[in-house]
Motif scaffolding. Sequence first.
Motif, mmCIF file in Angstrom:
data_model
loop_
_atom_site.group_PDB
_atom_site.id
_atom_site.type_symbol
_atom_site.label_atom_id
_atom_site.label_comp_id
_atom_site.label_asym_id
_atom_site.label_seq_id
_atom_site.Cartn_x
_atom_site.Cartn_y
_atom_site.Cartn_z
ATOM 1 N N GLN A 262 -8.647 4.575 -3.189
ATOM 2 C CA GLN A 262 -8.467 3.241 -3.771
ATOM 3 C C GLN A 262 -7.002 2.824 -3.763
ATOM 4 O O GLN A 262 -6.668 1.653 -3.541
ATOM 5 C CB GLN A 262 -9.000 3.221 -5.201
ATOM 6 C CG GLN A 262 -10.485 3.447 -5.335
ATOM 7 C CD GLN A 262 -11.279 2.177 -5.101
ATOM 8 O OE1 GLN A 262 -10.725 1.101 -4.929
ATOM 9 N NE2 GLN A 262 -12.586 2.313 -5.073
ATOM 10 N N ALA A 263 -6.110 3.771 -4.016
ATOM 11 C CA ALA A 263 -4.686 3.445 -4.072
ATOM 12 C C ALA A 263 -4.186 2.894 -2.750
ATOM 13 O O ALA A 263 -3.336 1.992 -2.713
ATOM 14 C CB ALA A 263 -3.886 4.680 -4.468
ATOM 15 N N ARG A 264 -4.713 3.398 -1.659
ATOM 16 C CA ARG A 264 -4.262 2.954 -0.334
ATOM 17 C C ARG A 264 -4.596 1.473 -0.109
ATOM 18 O O ARG A 264 -3.751 0.704 0.357
ATOM 19 C CB ARG A 264 -4.898 3.841 0.740
ATOM 20 C CG ARG A 264 -4.245 5.218 0.820
ATOM 21 C CD ARG A 264 -5.114 6.267 1.476
ATOM 22 N NE ARG A 264 -4.342 7.453 1.823
ATOM 23 C CZ ARG A 264 -3.987 8.405 0.963
ATOM 24 N NH1 ARG A 264 -4.329 8.284 -0.319
ATOM 25 N NH2 ARG A 264 -3.292 9.449 1.358
ATOM 26 N N THR A 265 -5.815 1.074 -0.420
ATOM 27 C CA THR A 265 -6.164 -0.333 -0.212
ATOM 28 C C THR A 265 -5.526 -1.224 -1.273
ATOM 29 O O THR A 265 -5.315 -2.416 -1.023
ATOM 30 C CB THR A 265 -7.690 -0.531 -0.186
ATOM 31 O OG1 THR A 265 -8.276 0.029 -1.359
ATOM 32 C CG2 THR A 265 -8.293 0.124 1.050
ATOM 33 N N GLN A 266 -5.202 -0.683 -2.430
ATOM 34 C CA GLN A 266 -4.469 -1.465 -3.424
ATOM 35 C C GLN A 266 -3.099 -1.862 -2.897
ATOM 36 O O GLN A 266 -2.692 -3.022 -2.980
ATOM 37 C CB GLN A 266 -4.318 -0.667 -4.721
ATOM 38 C CG GLN A 266 -5.594 -0.481 -5.512
ATOM 39 C CD GLN A 266 -6.125 -1.770 -6.080
ATOM 40 O OE1 GLN A 266 -5.380 -2.553 -6.675
ATOM 41 N NE2 GLN A 266 -7.404 -2.015 -5.904
ATOM 42 N N LEU A 267 -2.380 -0.905 -2.337
ATOM 43 C CA LEU A 267 -1.052 -1.223 -1.809
ATOM 44 C C LEU A 267 -1.158 -2.150 -0.603
ATOM 45 O O LEU A 267 -0.382 -3.107 -0.470
ATOM 46 C CB LEU A 267 -0.309 0.060 -1.433
ATOM 47 C CG LEU A 267 1.124 -0.144 -0.922
ATOM 48 C CD1 LEU A 267 1.960 -0.930 -1.920
ATOM 49 C CD2 LEU A 267 1.772 1.208 -0.614
ATOM 50 N N GLU A 268 -2.122 -1.901 0.271
ATOM 51 C CA GLU A 268 -2.323 -2.778 1.420
ATOM 52 C C GLU A 268 -2.601 -4.209 0.961
ATOM 53 O O GLU A 268 -2.064 -5.174 1.525
ATOM 54 C CB GLU A 268 -3.472 -2.264 2.276
ATOM 55 C CG GLU A 268 -3.741 -3.099 3.509
ATOM 56 C CD GLU A 268 -4.945 -2.639 4.298
ATOM 57 O OE1 GLU A 268 -5.216 -3.248 5.348
ATOM 58 O OE2 GLU A 268 -5.614 -1.664 3.878
ATOM 59 N N ALA A 269 -3.433 -4.357 -0.063
ATOM 60 C CA ALA A 269 -3.787 -5.696 -0.543
ATOM 61 C C ALA A 269 -2.593 -6.394 -1.172
ATOM 62 O O ALA A 269 -2.375 -7.600 -0.951
ATOM 63 C CB ALA A 269 -4.935 -5.597 -1.540
ATOM 64 N N MET A 270 -1.813 -5.684 -1.978
ATOM 65 C CA MET A 270 -0.670 -6.322 -2.635
ATOM 66 C C MET A 270 0.367 -6.785 -1.609
ATOM 67 O O MET A 270 0.933 -7.869 -1.738
ATOM 68 C CB MET A 270 -0.052 -5.377 -3.661
ATOM 69 C CG MET A 270 -0.946 -5.119 -4.864
ATOM 70 S SD MET A 270 -0.147 -4.216 -6.221
ATOM 71 C CE MET A 270 0.223 -2.630 -5.445
ATOM 72 N N THR A 271 0.596 -5.971 -0.575
ATOM 73 C CA THR A 271 1.566 -6.376 0.446
ATOM 74 C C THR A 271 1.009 -7.489 1.333
ATOM 75 O O THR A 271 1.771 -8.301 1.851
ATOM 76 C CB THR A 271 1.990 -5.177 1.308
ATOM 77 O OG1 THR A 271 0.840 -4.565 1.902
ATOM 78 C CG2 THR A 271 2.730 -4.148 0.467
ATOM 79 N N THR A 272 -0.297 -7.533 1.508
ATOM 80 C CA THR A 272 -0.907 -8.640 2.247
ATOM 81 C C THR A 272 -0.790 -9.934 1.449
ATOM 82 O O THR A 272 -0.480 -11.005 2.000
ATOM 83 C CB THR A 272 -2.388 -8.342 2.542
ATOM 84 O OG1 THR A 272 -2.494 -7.153 3.320
ATOM 85 C CG2 THR A 272 -3.047 -9.488 3.302
ATOM 86 N N ALA A 273 -1.029 -9.842 0.146
ATOM 87 C CA ALA A 273 -0.954 -11.027 -0.715
ATOM 88 C C ALA A 273 0.470 -11.521 -0.904
ATOM 89 O O ALA A 273 0.697 -12.732 -1.040
ATOM 90 C CB ALA A 273 -1.572 -10.704 -2.074
#
Length: 329
Positions: free
Chosen positions: A142-153
Amino acid sequence: MKIRCLSASDVRAAMPMAEAIRAVREAFIELSAGRAAMPIRARIDVPHVSGISLTMPAYLPEGRQLATKIVSVFPENLGREPAIPTINAVVVVFHPDTGLPAGILHGGTLTAIRTGAASGAATVELAREDVVTAGVLGAGVQARTQLEAMTTARPSIRSASVYDPRTDAAEAFAREMEERLALPVRVLKSADALVEASEVIAEATTATRPVFSDAALRDDAHVNAVGSFTPQMQIIPEATVVRSAVVVDHRESCWEEAGDLIQPRDRGVIDEDHVLAELGEIAGGVAPKPGPGRPTLFKTVGTAVQDAAVGARALARAADLGLGQVIDL
């Protein structure tokens, strides 16, 4: 009956994070407007291993998306040799006109993407536009997609940090995410050090008690709280909940399941009006965004509309790209 089956790699290839954020944002708007059909998820406890099995159906009429997820959350899996993921699931997408199964998707990967996408949508709506630092508490899937999402946003983010009590896991996370995102990722030695260093934070742990101190949190920070999904789990400090502008994915689900909110309410520290809005209300223009001067806290327990929206779009994109295997049942 022909069904398209998507593996973990197929799901990742079919659903880039930016597309997932758009899908989840639209699903939240439909949910908050009362147009989606989504019962509270059914739960079965598996106490001998502290496990939980959940069944999550949803229908989004505007997108004509119908799906059910069956998911297990078994925290003790991390202690196995070799370790296996905590969250395992399958998502079944149905044809909205016939009810026939159209696809079966790797639910653990889909769950990670759609959970990250929820935090991405919240970061778009609630975080400052000029943030440059991000932090992640936890170093799991979950942590991996959390960071990916925050940097995408927030493409303005220039560096990230991670903290996990399992130092080897945190170091592996940092190496992987640096390569994936082309972004420096530091391993920090405490949760408080990470919170102090970060303007946008994702809490993605399996803890049951607060993992950082409220004093470490900046007044202009935004927190995406993902870990707590039972009344017994309170991971965000009570003082943080009290002083933050709190936005949720779905009021009914959070007041049923989110210990981060339920426990302070039951102690009389907050009441249910402390939740300012659902994210779909803000994204849909029904509720205003919180003003500056205090942290923003997005609390999500995960909703079936996310699975339906992201699952149906992933399946459609996979068909266009020729991904997955089509089998006869």
